[in-house]
Write an enzyme that holds these catalytic residues in place. Structure first.
Site, short mmCIF file in Angstrom:
data_model
loop_
_atom_site.label_atom_id
_atom_site.label_comp_id
_atom_site.label_asym_id
_atom_site.label_seq_id
_atom_site.Cartn_x
_atom_site.Cartn_y
_atom_site.Cartn_z
N GLU A 247 29.70 1.26 6.85
CA GLU A 247 28.98 -0.14 5.59
C GLU A 247 30.39 -0.42 5.41
O GLU A 247 30.82 0.39 4.13
CB GLU A 247 27.70 0.84 4.62
CG GLU A 247 27.09 -0.56 4.12
CD GLU A 247 26.20 -0.42 2.57
OE1 GLU A 247 25.33 -1.27 2.62
OE2 GLU A 247 26.52 0.22 2.26
N HIS A 321 18.23 -1.83 4.88
CA HIS A 321 16.64 -1.46 3.71
C HIS A 321 17.61 -2.72 2.40
O HIS A 321 16.91 -2.38 1.19
CB HIS A 321 16.53 -0.45 2.62
CG HIS A 321 18.26 0.25 2.83
ND1 HIS A 321 19.17 0.16 3.68
CD2 HIS A 321 19.36 0.26 1.89
CE1 HIS A 321 20.62 0.85 3.13
NE2 HIS A 321 19.71 1.21 2.00
C1 GLC Z 1 24.48 0.22 -0.03
C2 GLC Z 1 23.09 1.01 0.63
C3 GLC Z 1 22.48 -0.09 -0.95
C4 GLC Z 1 22.55 0.85 -1.86
C5 GLC Z 1 24.64 0.99 -2.43
C6 GLC Z 1 24.97 1.94 -3.56
O1 GLC Z 1 24.77 -1.00 -0.06
O2 GLC Z 1 22.41 0.67 1.67
O3 GLC Z 1 21.06 0.38 -1.03
O4 GLC Z 1 22.16 0.23 -3.08
O5 GLC Z 1 24.88 1.16 -1.68
O6 GLC Z 1 24.45 2.92 -2.81
#
Ligand code: GLC
Ligand code: CA
Length: 549
Positions: A247, A321
């Protein structure tokens, strides 16, 4: 690329299916729904964190990476799930949160107890004249540093103050992380999603950011590629066929060429979010504007072309999510609910990359439209509601923003049938179900040939049957058209032509190329549509044409 013909389904376990009626979805619930996932036709499930956690950020605040939180079940239940999934040819991807741990993690507790070794697991810094070390902002609002009275210093938290950033500079930290990844590999998992992994490499010097919130100093940071190559080499790279996705928060395309490049030995693919910021006014998520269609097309097209020219691979998605529901956001969740949901699905599944479906997307689940702040559970939404109120917005104005932008829009219980709570739980769900479960649910759609669910099944099976979909190159078309998003995919002797109307208004598109031999293989409108030089498109129409030369 190895995973080009695969489709991944994302499960947010808390809201998927609750088997003991405590209002919280659980691992057993996933096991019970595996046949549904098999029916859908997906290859992998990515399960968001179910590790031990105080749940301040719904599990993205991990207190023990090698155990299952009792609210979700047990390690034995995970093993059962994994066994049953494997039996059905479904792989499991786990969500690893290594930018930070919960402040309840034993490492952090030991750090607070004064153990030097563990203080070096985190980023503790002295303040300056009673001010935090830098002016950086947390992504969940407020300053990114929290003061610890007892130690006389601050620790960095890019997210909530209960999520302390790990110090990847410290080789002992990296080693501990390898051990965790290997623990799960030994349990037979097929892959990983690495949470905000492009934020792990912090700069050598911590300085104030006078231009922004600090992100330019730690996003795609100085040692990020080294860290990922080492992680790969020391863990999943030692096995065949492990699928990984990073991500990438506010990343650049150049960095993604490396993260997911064919011969880079970092990750299989990357998520980026640029195409989902097109309705942020002045890049501010908490300021509303109608989505900018031209910008959406420009972003999708430039990433398609850039990534393929550099042998890099994208994870394709509209929903997760952290995002509002796409049919409410870019589609029309009232009059053209079904058509627009199918049109949007068509786009994502026909582009070059690996598509991800987020639970409920395949039945066209909508935003929650909660109109009272007390209904929201998400730490980010609650923090920003406060911030908006402090800025002088009225309750009504603030709720209007939260209603559109809250991550809780995507976190309401999965709608299985028209029974209480949409069949998610007989208890009181941890977050309210959306009332439209009476109409929008799996049961209603499963035997309806024309449903969104069955359309998604067709999209998935097309990928398995057409090489041009999994492997072809993308050629953007009609780049400046005000209504239409259109592109070709090409490989050897096969060609795919995808034409979609993003609006309610009817329109025409001139096809100024050879249209001979194209036949429609899928559409949300007329499946027998004949291709024409001057093609008419109805509201939210989507057509997939194919030809073999
Ligand atoms: C990512 C997750 C998110 C979380 C963040 C911190 O963006 O997808 O849900 O709050 O990381 O871990
Ligand atoms: Ca439960």
């Amino acid at each position: 690329m190895k995973f080009e013909d695969k489709v991944i389904y994302q499960i947010y376990p808390k809201s998927f299916y609750d088997t003991n009626n405590d209002g919280i979805g659980d691992l057993k619930g996933i096991t019970e729904k595996l046949d549904y996932l098999k029916f859908l036709g997906i290859d992998y499930i990515w399960i968001t964190p179910f590790f031990i956690s105080p749940q301040k950020d719904n599990g993205y605040d991990v207190a023990d990476y090698c155990n299952v939180d009792p609210i979700y079940g047990t390690l034995e239940e995970f093993e059962k799930l994994s066994f049953e999934a494997q039996k059905r040819g479904i792989g499991i991807m786990l969500d690893m949160v290594f930018n930070h741990t919960s402040t309840e993690h034993k490492w952090f507790k030991k750090a607070l107890d004064g153990e030097k070794k563990y203080q070096e697991f985190y980023i503790f810094k002295e303040g300056k004249n009673n001010e935090p070390p830098t002016n950086w902002l947390s992504k969940f609002g407020g300053n990114a540093w929290e003061y610890v009275e007892k130690l006389g210093s601050y620790y960095l938290h890019l997210f909530d103050k209960t999520q302390a950033d790990l110090n990847w500079e410290n080789p002992e930290v990296r080693n501990e992380i390898y051990k965790i990844v290997k623990f799960w590999l030994d349990k037979g998992v097929s892959g990983f999603r690495f949470d905000v992994v492009n934020l792990i490499s912090k700069p050598e010097k911590f300085e104030n950011d006078y231009e922004g919130d600090g992100r330019r100093f730690y996003t795609d940071g100085p040692k990020i590629h080294q860290y990922l190559k080492e992680l790969n080499k020391n863990t999943f790279g030692q096995k065949d066929n492990i699928i990984t996705v990073g991500e990438m928060s506010s990343t650049s395309m150049e960095n993604c060429f490396k993260y997911s490049g064919k011969n880079e030995n970092e990750l299989s693919m990357v998520f980026n979010f640029h195409h989902l910021k097109i309705d942020y006014k002045n890049k501010d998520k908490w300021a509303l504007q109608p989505f900018n269609f031209q910008e959406l097309k420009d972003i999708l097209n430039s990433w398609q072309v850039g990534m393929q020219e550099n042998n890099a691979w994208l994870a394709l998605f509209w929903c997760n999510h952290d995002q509002p529901r796409i049919v409410s956001r870019l589609g029309n969740d009232k009059k053209y609910w079904k058509k627009s949901a199918k049109m949007l699905g068509t786009v994502m599944h026909m582009l070059r990359g690996t598509p991800y479906i987020y639970q409920g997307e395949e039945i066209g689940m909508t935003n929650a439209y909660f109109d009272d702040i007390s209904k929201y559970k998400d730490v980010e939404s609650i923090n920003y509601y406060r911030i908006l109120i402090d800025k002088g917005l009225s309750n009504e104005e603030a709720i209007k923003v939260i209603m559109e932008r809250s991550r809780d829009n995507g976190r309401t219980p999965m709608q299985w049938n028209d029974q209480i709570n949409g069949g998610f739980s007989k208890g009181t769900p941890w977050i309210e179900s959306i009332k439209n479960y009476k109409e929008i649910n799996v049961q209603n759609q499963i035997n309806d040939e024309d449903s969104i669910l069955n359309y998604y099944r067709k999209l998935i099976s097309l990928r398995k049957n057409y090489k041009v979909i999994s492997q072809g190159k993308t050629v953007p078309l009609a780049e400046n058209d005000k209504n239409i998003y259109m592109f070709k995919r090409k490989i050897e002797n096969e060609e795919l032509l995808v034409i979609t109307n993003f609006y309610e208004k009817e329109c025409y598109i001139k096809l100024d190329f050879d249209i001979e031999d194209y036949t429609c293989i899928l559409s949300n409108d007329d499946k027998n549509k004949k291709i024409e030089k001057n093609l008419k498109l109805g509201p939210y129409d989507a057509f997939i044409f194919f030809r073999k030369k």
